[in-house]
Design a protein around this motif. Structure first.
Motif, PDB file in Angstrom:
ATOM      1  N   TYR A 227       0.856  -1.160   0.044  1.00 18.14           N
ATOM      2  CA  TYR A 227       0.137   0.089   0.254  1.00 18.14           C
ATOM      3  C   TYR A 227       1.056   1.307  -0.099  1.00 18.14           C
ATOM      4  CZ  TYR A 227       0.775   0.070   5.134  1.00 18.14           C
ATOM      5  OH  TYR A 227       1.463   0.159   6.295  1.00 18.14           O
ATOM      6  N   ARG A 230       3.789   2.591   2.831  1.00 15.21           N
ATOM      7  CA  ARG A 230       4.601   1.394   3.431  1.00 15.21           C
ATOM      8  C   ARG A 230       5.696   1.503   3.478  1.00 15.21           C
ATOM      9  NH1 ARG A 230       3.640  -4.988   2.336  1.00 15.21           N
ATOM     10  NH2 ARG A 230       5.677  -4.741   1.512  1.00 15.21           N
ATOM     11  N   GLN A 231       6.585   1.274   4.584  1.00 16.82           N
ATOM     12  CA  GLN A 231       7.840   1.272   4.929  1.00 16.82           C
ATOM     13  C   GLN A 231       8.747  -0.154   4.585  1.00 16.82           C
ATOM     14  OE1 GLN A 231       9.489   4.503   4.600  1.00 16.82           O
ATOM     15  NE2 GLN A 231       7.177   5.176   4.421  1.00 16.82           N
ATOM     16  N   LYS A 232       7.925  -1.283   5.284  1.00 20.84           N
ATOM     17  CA  LYS A 232       8.552  -2.690   5.396  1.00 20.84           C
ATOM     18  C   LYS A 232       8.568  -3.234   3.758  1.00 20.84           C
ATOM     19  CE  LYS A 232       8.218  -6.734   8.021  1.00 20.84           C
ATOM     20  NZ  LYS A 232       7.546  -7.446   8.912  1.00 20.84           N
ATOM     21  N   GLU A 239       6.867  -0.108  -5.592  1.00 15.13           N
ATOM     22  CA  GLU A 239       5.969   0.795  -5.010  1.00 15.13           C
ATOM     23  C   GLU A 239       5.060   1.131  -6.174  1.00 15.13           C
ATOM     24  OE1 GLU A 239       8.699   3.939  -3.783  1.00 15.13           O
ATOM     25  OE2 GLU A 239       9.163   3.113  -2.059  1.00 15.13           O
ATOM     26  N   ALA A 242       1.628  -0.002  -5.415  1.00 15.77           N
ATOM     27  CA  ALA A 242       1.009   0.266  -4.184  1.00 15.77           C
ATOM     28  C   ALA A 242      -0.418   0.635  -4.347  1.00 15.77           C
ATOM     29  CB  ALA A 242       1.726   1.222  -3.449  1.00 15.77           C
ATOM     30  N   GLN A 245      -4.095   3.221   1.402  1.00 16.40           N
ATOM     31  CA  GLN A 245      -3.303   4.068   2.359  1.00 16.40           C
ATOM     32  C   GLN A 245      -3.255   2.919   3.609  1.00 16.40           C
ATOM     33  OE1 GLN A 245      -5.754   6.052   0.653  1.00 16.40           O
ATOM     34  NE2 GLN A 245      -4.004   6.478  -0.819  1.00 16.40           N
ATOM     35  N   GLN A 246      -3.627   1.816   3.957  1.00 18.57           N
ATOM     36  CA  GLN A 246      -3.591   1.176   4.972  1.00 18.57           C
ATOM     37  C   GLN A 246      -3.232  -0.309   4.820  1.00 18.57           C
ATOM     38  OE1 GLN A 246      -7.406   1.978   6.253  1.00 18.57           O
ATOM     39  NE2 GLN A 246      -8.507   0.326   5.240  1.00 18.57           N
ATOM     40  N   PRO A 247      -2.798  -1.142   5.567  1.00 19.59           N
ATOM     41  CA  PRO A 247      -2.779  -2.448   5.505  1.00 19.59           C
ATOM     42  C   PRO A 247      -3.822  -3.284   5.040  1.00 19.59           C
ATOM     43  CG  PRO A 247      -1.622  -1.713   7.342  1.00 19.59           C
ATOM     44  CD  PRO A 247      -2.654  -0.616   7.073  1.00 19.59           C
TER      45      PRO A 247
END
Length: 426
Positions: A227, A230-232, A239, A242, A245-247
Motif C-alpha cells: 500500500y 508502506r515502509q517495510k 512501489e 501500491a 493507504q492502509q494495510p
C-alpha cells in the motif's frame, strides 16, 4: 509426474563418469596438418584482422551470433535461496541444455563469485563481446533490476533476466487465452498477486503491456498488501503497484478478484479465499514445487475455475522453457540490440495463438495423451511442440524488425520455414 529422488538426480549429473550436462564440440574438421593451420595459427590471423576493421564480422567468422552467456551469482537459486555462485552451476548448465535442445543455441555458463551488484555488472560488461546475448539467472531481488537495467544500457546485445521475463511472457499468453475462454475483457479484470519479487513484478509489468490497467493490479507479499506509504520490504519497482493507504491481507484483497497470480509460497491460499473470487475465476498458483493452493483442492473448491501451476503433472503448466530459448533464437537471428517490450508482447501473443491450433500427433505421443485441444485445460502449447520455435521466434524477429532494434533483417516467411526445418531435424 515421475518423482525424482536425490540419488537419481546425483547419478544423472555424474552419469558415465562424465560430470555435468554440457560439452564443447568443434564445428570444423581437425584431421590434418592443414586443418590445424586453418583452425589456429596461422589461419586465425585473417579473421582477426577483418574483425578489427569491422566488429560486425565477428558474427560471420566466430560463434558469437549463436552463443549466449547464462550468468548467475547464485544469490537466488530456484527456490533454494542464496547458495553461492558455484552451487548455481548445475542450474546454469541446465539452462544451457534447454537452450540447445529447444532452439539449437550454444551456451557458456558463467558463475560469478560476487554479491556486489556493481562488480557483477563490471564482470558481465567486460566479457560481453564474446556473446550474441546475455541470459541473467538466479540473481536476487531487488538487485536484479539494477543489474539488468544497467547492462541493457551499456551493451548492444540482448540482456534478459529470465527469472523476471520468462515467467511473465508465458503467464501473459495463458492469461490472454483464459480471458477469452471465460469471456472477459482485459481492461475490466481485477488481478491479485501473491508475491512481489522479481518474477511477480515482471509479470505485472507484462500484464500492463498487454492491456490490464495498472489500477486493477493488487499486490501482496509476506507483509500483506503493498500500500501507499508502506515502509517495510519496499523498493521502487514494487512501489509502482501500491494500492490504498492502509494495510490489508491477501484474503481481503482477493474479494471480487477475477484473477489470482501466485509467485510466492506453498499452501498460503485457503479454499475460503477462492470463494471470495468472482465467477469463473482464473487461478495461476505458480509457486514451485508446491503451489499456493494444491491443484486438486482449487478445482474441488471452485469447479468453475481455470487453474494453472508451474508443475508438469497438471494442466496449464506455466513454464519459462516455452520462452527464453525461442525469444533468444529470434533475437539472435536478426542481431537485435536488445529484447524490448514489443518483442516480449509478441512472444506472449504468438504462444496464445498457437494454442488455438490442432495439436499434432507427435506432441500427444510425447506426453502420452490421447487428446488435447484449446480450452480450460490447454491455454499454452507444450514445450515439446516443435511448432513453438517458428511461431515464437518468428514473432520475436518480426517485432525486433518493426521496432527498429534489428541489425539484420530477414525474410520472415523464409525464416519461419527454416526454423521449422531446424526444429524438426534437431
Amino acid at each position: 509426474m515421475n518423482h525424482v529422488t536425490r540419488e537419481e538426480a546425483l547419478e544423472y549429473h555424474h552419469l558415465n563418469g562424465h560430470p555435468g550436462k554440457l560439452s564443447v564440440i568443434p564445428t570444423k574438421p581437425l584431421e590434418t596438418q592443414r586443418d590445424l593451420s586453418l583452425a589456429y595459427t596461422p589461419g586465425v590471423a585473417a579473421p582477426v584482422l577483418e574483425i578489427e576493421k569491422d566488429p560486425e564480422l565477428a558474427y560471420e567468422y566466430t560463434n558469437k551470433g549463436n552463443l549466449v552467456a547464462v550468468i548467475s551469482n547464485g544469490t537466488a537459486i530456484l527456490g533454494l535461496g542464496n547458495r553461492g555462485a558455484l552451487a548455481s552451476k548445475p542450474v546454469m548448465e541446465g539452462k544451457g541444455v534447454l537452450f540447445k535442445k529447444f532452439a539449437d543455441i550454444d551456451v557458456f555458463d558463467i558463475e560469478v563469485a560476487t554479491e556486489d551488484p556493481e562488480r557483477l555488472i563490471s564482470v558481465v560488461s567486460a566479457i560481453a563481446p564474446s556473446f550474441g546475448g546475455i541470459n541473467l539467472e538466479d540473481i536476487r531481488s531487488p538487485e536484479c533490476f539494477a543489474v539488468e537495467t544497467r547492462l541493457q544500457e551499456m551493451l548492444d546485445i540482448p540482456v534478459f533476466h529470465d527469472d523476471q521475463h520468462g515467467t511473465a511472457i508465458i503467464l501473459g499468453a495463458a492469461l490472454i487465452n483464459a480471458l477469452e475462454v471465460t469471456q472477459r475483457r482485459i481492461h475490466e479484470i481485477k488481478v491479485v498477486f501473491s508475491g512481489a519479487g522479481a518474477a511477480a513484478i515482471a509479470c505485472a509489468n507484462q500484464l500492463v503491456k498487454l492491456g490490464v490497467p495498472l489500477a486493477n493490479i493488487w499486490m501482496c507479499d509476506i507483509a500483506g498488501l503493498v500500500y501507499e506509504g508502506r515502509q517495510k520490504e519496499m523498493f521502487p519497482q514494487k512501489e509502482i503497484y501500491a494500492k490504498g493507504q492502509q494495510p490489508g491481507t491477501l484474503a481481503e484483497v482477493m474479494e471480487g478478484a477475477d484473477v489470482f497470480i501466485g509467485l510466492s509460497a506453498a499452501n498460503i491460499v485457503k479454499p475460503e479465499m477462492l470463494s471470495r473470487m468472482r465467477k469463473d475465476p482464473v487461478i495461476f498458483a505458480m509457486a514451485n514445487p508446491d503451489p499456493e493452493i494444491a491443484y486438486d483442492l482449487a478445482v474441488a473448491t471452485r469447479p468453475d475455475a481455470i487453474v494453472a501451476t508451474g508443475r508438469s503433472d497438471y494442466p496449464n503448466q506455466i513454464n519459462n522453457v516455452l520462452g527464453f530459448p525461442f525469444i533468444f533464437r529470434g533475437a539472435l537471428d536478426v542481431r537485435a540490440r536488445k529484447i524490448n517490450d514489443a518483442m516480449k508482447v509478441a512472444a506472449s501473443q504468438a504462444l496464445a495463438q498457437l494454442a488455438h491450433e490442432p495439436v499434432p500427433a507427435d506432441v500427444l505421443k510425447a506426453y502420452d495423451i490421447d487428446h488435447l485441444e484449446y480450452g480450460r485445460d490447454y491455454l499454452v502449447p507444450k514445450p515439446l511442440d516443435k511448432r513453438v520455435c517458428p511461431w515464437e521466434a518468428g514473432a520475436v524477429a518480426r517485432a525486433a524488425m518493426e521496432s527498429g532494434v534489428a541489425r539484420r533483417p530477414v525474410d520472415l516467411d523464409q525464416y519461419c520455414r527454416q526454423l521449422a526445418d531446424r526444429a524438426c531435424s534437431h
